[in-house]
Design an enzyme around this catalytic site. Sequence first.
Site, short mmCIF file in Angstrom:
data_model
loop_
_atom_site.label_atom_id
_atom_site.label_comp_id
_atom_site.label_asym_id
_atom_site.label_seq_id
_atom_site.Cartn_x
_atom_site.Cartn_y
_atom_site.Cartn_z
N SER A 198 0.85 -1.18 0.00
CA SER A 198 0.00 0.00 0.00
C SER A 198 0.89 1.23 0.00
CB SER A 198 -0.94 -0.03 1.22
OG SER A 198 -1.87 1.02 1.17
N GLU A 272 9.19 -2.36 -11.42
CA GLU A 272 9.40 -1.01 -11.96
C GLU A 272 10.80 -0.48 -11.67
OE1 GLU A 272 8.01 -0.23 -7.73
OE2 GLU A 272 7.75 -1.78 -9.28
N ASP A 304 10.86 6.86 -0.65
CA ASP A 304 11.82 5.97 -1.29
C ASP A 304 12.78 6.80 -2.16
OD1 ASP A 304 9.45 6.50 -2.72
OD2 ASP A 304 9.53 4.64 -3.85
N GLU A 488 8.06 17.94 -9.13
CA GLU A 488 7.75 16.93 -8.12
C GLU A 488 8.35 17.29 -6.76
OE1 GLU A 488 8.52 12.12 -7.55
OE2 GLU A 488 9.90 13.34 -8.74
N GLU A 503 15.66 7.50 -8.34
CA GLU A 503 15.96 6.52 -9.37
C GLU A 503 15.55 7.01 -10.76
OE1 GLU A 503 15.32 2.37 -6.98
OE2 GLU A 503 13.50 3.53 -7.42
#
Length: 539
Positions: A198, A272, A304, A488, A503
């Site tokens: 989630s 991904e 992350d 972002e 990444e």
Amino acid sequence: MKHPYSILKLYLLLVLSFSLILSPAQAQQLYRPAQDLGELFEQVQLQRVFPDSKTFPDCVPLSDPGQILQAYEQQKHQPGFELKAFVKQHFRLPPQPDTSFTTNDTHTIVEHIERLWPELTRQPGDNGGSLIVLPNAYVVPGGRFREIYYWDSFFTMLGLQASGKTELIQSMVDNFTHLIQTIGHIPNGNRTYYLSRSQPPFYALMLRVLAQQKGREVLLNYRSALEKEYAFWMDGSGSLSVVNPAHRRVVLMPDGSILNRYWDDNPQPRPESYLEDVELAEQSGRNPEEIYRDIRAAAESGWDFSTRWFADGENLNTIQTTSIIPVDLNALLYHMELTLQEMAVLAGNRTEARQYEKLAKARRDAVLKYNWNAEQDFFYDYNYKTKATTNIPTLAAVYPLYFQMVKRRHAKAVVQKLKADFISPGGVVTTLNQSGQQWDTPNGWAPLQWMTIQALRNYGFTDEATTIATNWVQLNNDVYQSTGKLMEKYNVENLGLPAGGGEYPNQDGFGWTNGVLLKLISMYPELHKITEAEPELQN
């Protein structure tokens, strides 16, 4: 005395058992790239056929995946076989960001965002592949993020609220409700490769936004869905013991209280980010399943990656997310429990309301016991294996203030550290570590600006809140003035440099940036003057 969760344990287990989980037939129909394509998927990712590892999982197979895999097995050793050409023959590439949209150099930043909403809105329908079909319209973040994301969407909704787009908020809430009812939880995003995890549980906060627009009684329409989400996060609570203190997302603390952690059910490389995860596992020398689980759990956190999850506070290969009791996650679940309490009151079930109130109080007490470091006067994550706080300062510390879980003395101490270390020329930094990870300094993120500003306002620290809001809006507007874009994330320390880490390249669009910006401008009329100037775009 039994922990108050035990009283509701049987009821919540029944709720989870009777959720409309995907049937085996439905589950088989879903296309899962890594599982369905096997060696073909692995080779496409390891040979970096596409620069972005997310591209291939988002590709749409043009025929049955089993037939494609069979064709690959037959052709892969033939002379002249080219993997990239094979992929292009058998798959449709995912849609790229629409490049036809151009910034109007006469529009203010607010006008620009209002024009962006339709560009970022996706209509219900099936484009095939790994995308999970949703019944209603929704807003995507933008750039490489072509699907809905769980916690992003709450912050996007703040902007939709400021724009008066109540029915789009309703549609998005109903989409998440649909996911709970059909899958059993809200996945990271509506892709099949996100199903095993989630994201931070913001569904209850989304319901609050909808209730602000349509009235408190609307909460009753979503009571069963929130109960199912709570059951998902608390799964296994009744079977914890001193010998087995952790199961999935729940952990039994030494005093018998129960707190939560992030988790992922699938200890494999993320489809991904397949190549990145494989290389990290090889470089770390650790048990691959262990590091894959911790990487995926950090992806569930939304952070992350950040040094808050690293055992040595520096290197990704020491990631230990599943050992961590995050202060922000448990504050979110405290709010979920209080929302369930309010729903029970609205339904006239005062007995159930009292039980949820006890659960919330027990969680608040446990957060204060385990996540508060009295020596340093700050909230930290807690490592349940080392039985100590991590002492890595992060903006997760503002969550107990956002949900008004603590007394003013705790809030005052947190704010003092924010003023000393976190408040920057462009807003607030995420952590104090400059590691190269995107959820570390010098980066600032819209969701954490919002949580911090509201946390400070809750305890009367309005001057500090206004400073952060002003700095953030000014930075957003300055970048828009020079580039015509909303990003972002931002570098909030050196305002002349872009944000880095991660990444993938910094993305523009951008759902939660747009949402928080519009909401802040609507809250602070004095900030209108910052955004009224027309952009002066650089060539």
